[in-house]
Design a protein around this motif. Structure first.
Motif, PDB file in Angstrom:
ATOM      1  N   VAL A 174       0.749  -1.303  -0.002  1.00  0.00           N
ATOM      2  CA  VAL A 174       0.075   0.149   0.010  1.00  0.00           C
ATOM      3  C   VAL A 174       1.012   1.310   0.083  1.00  0.00           C
ATOM      4  O   VAL A 174       1.673   1.547   0.971  1.00  0.00           O
ATOM      5  CB  VAL A 174      -1.107   0.257   1.259  1.00  0.00           C
ATOM      6  CG1 VAL A 174      -1.742   1.118   1.309  1.00  0.00           C
ATOM      7  CG2 VAL A 174      -1.907  -1.203   1.343  1.00  0.00           C
ATOM      8  N   LEU A 175       0.912   2.074  -1.216  1.00  0.00           N
ATOM      9  CA  LEU A 175       1.850   3.131  -1.292  1.00  0.00           C
ATOM     10  C   LEU A 175       1.286   4.334  -0.585  1.00  0.00           C
ATOM     11  O   LEU A 175       2.020   5.232   0.000  1.00  0.00           O
ATOM     12  CB  LEU A 175       1.881   3.510  -2.579  1.00  0.00           C
ATOM     13  CG  LEU A 175       2.378   2.437  -3.577  1.00  0.00           C
ATOM     14  CD1 LEU A 175       2.335   2.863  -5.187  1.00  0.00           C
ATOM     15  CD2 LEU A 175       3.896   2.065  -3.361  1.00  0.00           C
ATOM     16  N   THR A 176       0.056   4.580  -0.557  1.00  0.00           N
ATOM     17  CA  THR A 176      -0.614   5.708   0.309  1.00  0.00           C
ATOM     18  C   THR A 176      -2.060   5.510   0.249  1.00  0.00           C
ATOM     19  O   THR A 176      -2.703   4.532  -0.154  1.00  0.00           O
ATOM     20  CB  THR A 176      -0.370   6.925  -0.678  1.00  0.00           C
ATOM     21  OG1 THR A 176      -0.724   8.242   0.074  1.00  0.00           O
ATOM     22  CG2 THR A 176      -0.911   6.973  -1.956  1.00  0.00           C
ATOM     23  N   THR A 177      -2.772   6.636   1.077  1.00  0.00           N
ATOM     24  CA  THR A 177      -4.178   6.257   1.090  1.00  0.00           C
ATOM     25  C   THR A 177      -4.710   7.926   0.844  1.00  0.00           C
ATOM     26  O   THR A 177      -3.786   8.645   0.615  1.00  0.00           O
ATOM     27  CB  THR A 177      -4.750   6.172   2.513  1.00  0.00           C
ATOM     28  OG1 THR A 177      -4.219   7.077   3.526  1.00  0.00           O
ATOM     29  CG2 THR A 177      -4.127   4.783   2.988  1.00  0.00           C
ATOM     30  N   MET A 178      -6.051   7.934   0.177  1.00  0.00           N
ATOM     31  CA  MET A 178      -6.551   9.180  -0.258  1.00  0.00           C
ATOM     32  C   MET A 178      -8.039   9.311   0.452  1.00  0.00           C
ATOM     33  O   MET A 178      -8.593   8.364   0.540  1.00  0.00           O
ATOM     34  CB  MET A 178      -6.487   9.318  -1.683  1.00  0.00           C
ATOM     35  CG  MET A 178      -5.278   9.256  -2.559  1.00  0.00           C
ATOM     36  SD  MET A 178      -5.394   9.685  -4.104  1.00  0.00           S
ATOM     37  CE  MET A 178      -6.279   8.127  -4.843  1.00  0.00           C
ATOM     38  N   GLN A 197      -2.930  11.595   1.197  1.00  0.00           N
ATOM     39  CA  GLN A 197      -2.481  11.666   2.649  1.00  0.00           C
ATOM     40  C   GLN A 197      -0.997  11.176   3.108  1.00  0.00           C
ATOM     41  O   GLN A 197      -0.551  10.991   4.249  1.00  0.00           O
ATOM     42  CB  GLN A 197      -3.404  10.561   3.618  1.00  0.00           C
ATOM     43  CG  GLN A 197      -4.785  10.705   3.227  1.00  0.00           C
ATOM     44  CD  GLN A 197      -5.164  12.010   3.967  1.00  0.00           C
ATOM     45  OE1 GLN A 197      -5.318  12.516   5.081  1.00  0.00           O
ATOM     46  NE2 GLN A 197      -5.731  12.819   2.844  1.00  0.00           N
ATOM     47  N   GLY A 198      -0.150  10.984   1.989  1.00  0.00           N
ATOM     48  CA  GLY A 198       1.159  10.923   2.444  1.00  0.00           C
ATOM     49  C   GLY A 198       1.567   9.452   2.244  1.00  0.00           C
ATOM     50  O   GLY A 198       0.812   8.588   2.054  1.00  0.00           O
ATOM     51  N   VAL A 199       2.857   9.116   2.315  1.00  0.00           N
ATOM     52  CA  VAL A 199       3.379   8.002   2.072  1.00  0.00           C
ATOM     53  C   VAL A 199       2.869   7.172   3.169  1.00  0.00           C
ATOM     54  O   VAL A 199       3.176   7.253   4.511  1.00  0.00           O
ATOM     55  CB  VAL A 199       4.921   7.837   2.214  1.00  0.00           C
ATOM     56  CG1 VAL A 199       5.456   6.524   2.027  1.00  0.00           C
ATOM     57  CG2 VAL A 199       5.711   8.748   1.077  1.00  0.00           C
ATOM     58  N   ALA A 200       2.245   5.951   2.963  1.00  0.00           N
ATOM     59  CA  ALA A 200       1.797   4.946   3.920  1.00  0.00           C
ATOM     60  C   ALA A 200       2.949   4.182   4.803  1.00  0.00           C
ATOM     61  O   ALA A 200       3.588   3.760   4.115  1.00  0.00           O
ATOM     62  CB  ALA A 200       0.656   4.154   3.373  1.00  0.00           C
ATOM     63  N   ASN A 201       2.442   3.787   5.880  1.00  0.00           N
ATOM     64  CA  ASN A 201       3.328   2.760   6.794  1.00  0.00           C
ATOM     65  C   ASN A 201       2.647   2.019   7.559  1.00  0.00           C
ATOM     66  O   ASN A 201       1.357   2.061   7.502  1.00  0.00           O
ATOM     67  CB  ASN A 201       4.349   3.689   7.572  1.00  0.00           C
ATOM     68  CG  ASN A 201       3.801   4.897   8.388  1.00  0.00           C
ATOM     69  OD1 ASN A 201       2.884   4.349   9.111  1.00  0.00           O
ATOM     70  ND2 ASN A 201       4.187   6.099   8.351  1.00  0.00           N
ATOM     71  N   SER A 202       3.174   1.381   8.222  1.00  0.00           N
ATOM     72  CA  SER A 202       2.647   0.323   9.298  1.00  0.00           C
ATOM     73  C   SER A 202       1.385   0.833  10.214  1.00  0.00           C
ATOM     74  O   SER A 202       0.415   0.035  10.761  1.00  0.00           O
ATOM     75  CB  SER A 202       3.395  -0.538   9.962  1.00  0.00           C
ATOM     76  OG  SER A 202       4.244   0.178  10.907  1.00  0.00           O
ATOM     77  N   ASP A 210     -12.457   5.744   2.259  1.00  0.00           N
ATOM     78  CA  ASP A 210     -11.056   6.209   1.709  1.00  0.00           C
ATOM     79  C   ASP A 210     -10.665   5.211   0.517  1.00  0.00           C
ATOM     80  O   ASP A 210     -10.985   4.377   0.215  1.00  0.00           O
ATOM     81  CB  ASP A 210     -10.027   6.358   2.775  1.00  0.00           C
ATOM     82  CG  ASP A 210     -10.336   7.609   3.752  1.00  0.00           C
ATOM     83  OD1 ASP A 210     -11.544   8.209   3.488  1.00  0.00           O
ATOM     84  OD2 ASP A 210      -9.569   7.443   4.774  1.00  0.00           O
ATOM     85  N   ILE A 211      -9.561   5.665   0.035  1.00  0.00           N
ATOM     86  CA  ILE A 211      -9.137   4.916  -1.021  1.00  0.00           C
ATOM     87  C   ILE A 211      -7.509   4.436  -0.829  1.00  0.00           C
ATOM     88  O   ILE A 211      -6.824   5.244  -0.266  1.00  0.00           O
ATOM     89  CB  ILE A 211      -9.139   5.840  -2.289  1.00  0.00           C
ATOM     90  CG1 ILE A 211     -10.431   6.238  -3.054  1.00  0.00           C
ATOM     91  CG2 ILE A 211      -8.322   5.314  -3.661  1.00  0.00           C
ATOM     92  CD1 ILE A 211     -10.534   7.041  -4.221  1.00  0.00           C
ATOM     93  N   MET A 212      -7.290   3.342  -1.199  1.00  0.00           N
ATOM     94  CA  MET A 212      -5.807   2.851  -0.952  1.00  0.00           C
ATOM     95  C   MET A 212      -5.369   2.654  -2.473  1.00  0.00           C
ATOM     96  O   MET A 212      -5.796   2.393  -3.299  1.00  0.00           O
ATOM     97  CB  MET A 212      -5.783   1.391  -0.584  1.00  0.00           C
ATOM     98  CG  MET A 212      -6.542   1.187   1.068  1.00  0.00           C
ATOM     99  SD  MET A 212      -6.459  -0.408   1.561  1.00  0.00           S
ATOM    100  CE  MET A 212      -7.660  -1.295   0.373  1.00  0.00           C
ATOM    101  N   VAL A 213      -3.996   3.167  -2.432  1.00  0.00           N
ATOM    102  CA  VAL A 213      -3.307   3.106  -3.798  1.00  0.00           C
ATOM    103  C   VAL A 213      -2.205   1.706  -3.751  1.00  0.00           C
ATOM    104  O   VAL A 213      -1.417   1.785  -2.535  1.00  0.00           O
ATOM    105  CB  VAL A 213      -2.436   4.303  -4.026  1.00  0.00           C
ATOM    106  CG1 VAL A 213      -1.811   4.076  -5.317  1.00  0.00           C
ATOM    107  CG2 VAL A 213      -3.373   5.505  -4.094  1.00  0.00           C
TER     108      VAL A 213
END
Length: 235
Positions: A174-178, A197-202, A210-213
């Motif tokens: 998962v690269l980021t969320t929106m 929302q910025g770079v995703a992490n754990s 919301d949207i996951m990329v």
């Protein structure tokens, strides 16, 4: 899936062929007979008629069709009239094409939530988006790997990416969320806008709709989307 694509120019015909190649039933419509003749052997059905004529359109299998796509480009008036006619006939799902910002605003004012911009988006991209349930958008890196956008299902509400562990379970990143919010255009019609929302992490927490990329192998992406569909079926 069953599709009706109205407008068999370069974009419409390409989309019709690609959806047919993916195993869908595609009914192509165009006012120009030469376009119908060109594609009739490449898709399920092709018919020559004026899609702005209510009597002619009433002969189309609208009730059995999952998605109607208005791909008319060169005649903006015919595009708007056909879109309005499909809205009046209460088709299950309607997607229309816009070639300029004013036309897009008019379509939004009519309540069209999904709008195609062929000058920016390819038929291949839309065929994948339509063929994979749950895909908001996609970008194919090569024949095996893609980046897709998909909505967060209810079951992921307030869970972190660390808890869901996409990498181990699905071999996906998962690269980021929106986040999605609503905004009005100049005609007062509401439409959705997204904010990254910025770079995703754990520790990234997910919220329904919301949207996951997501990045990964196409087979692994399909496994994830299939699981999302199973979650919906349980509701």
């Amino acid at each position: 899936m069953k599709y009706i694509i109205i407008g068999l120019g370069h974009f419409g015909s390409s989309l019709a062929e690609k959806l047919t190649e993916k195993g869908n039933e595609v009914f192509g419509v165009d006012i120009k007979m030469e376009r119908v003749e060109h594609i009739k052997d490449k898709i399920t059905h092709a018919v020559n008629l004026d899609a702005t004529d209510p009597a002619a359109v009433s002969n189309l299998p609208l009730r059995e069709t999952d998605i109607v796509i208005i791909a008319i480009g060169e005649d903006k008036g015919a595009n708007i009239m056909t879109t309005a006619l499909m809205k009046r006939m209460h088709v299950k799902k309607l997607i229309s094409r816009a070639v300029d910002p004013l036309q897009e605003m008019v379509l939004q004012a009519m309540g069209i939530e999904e709008i195609i911009h062929p000058e920016e988006e390819t038929a291949e991209r839309w065929s994948k988006k339509l063929n994979l349930h749950g895909v908001v958008d996609s970008f194919e890196l090569n024949g095996d790997f893609s980046i897709i956008e998909t909505k967060v299902p209810k079951e992921y509400e307030e869970k972190t990416l660390g808890e869901l562990d996409f990498r181990d379970k699905y071999n996906l990143i998962v690269l980021t969320t929106m986040k999605i919010s609503s905004q009005k255009n100049e005609l007062g019609a509401s439409h959705e806008i997204t904010s990254v929302q910025g770079v995703a992490n754990s520790e990234t927490k997910l919220y329904e709709n919301d949207i996951m990329v997501i990045y990964g192998n196409n087979k692994d992406i399909k496994n994830l989307l299939d699981d999302h569909e199973k979650l919906k079926d349980k509701l």
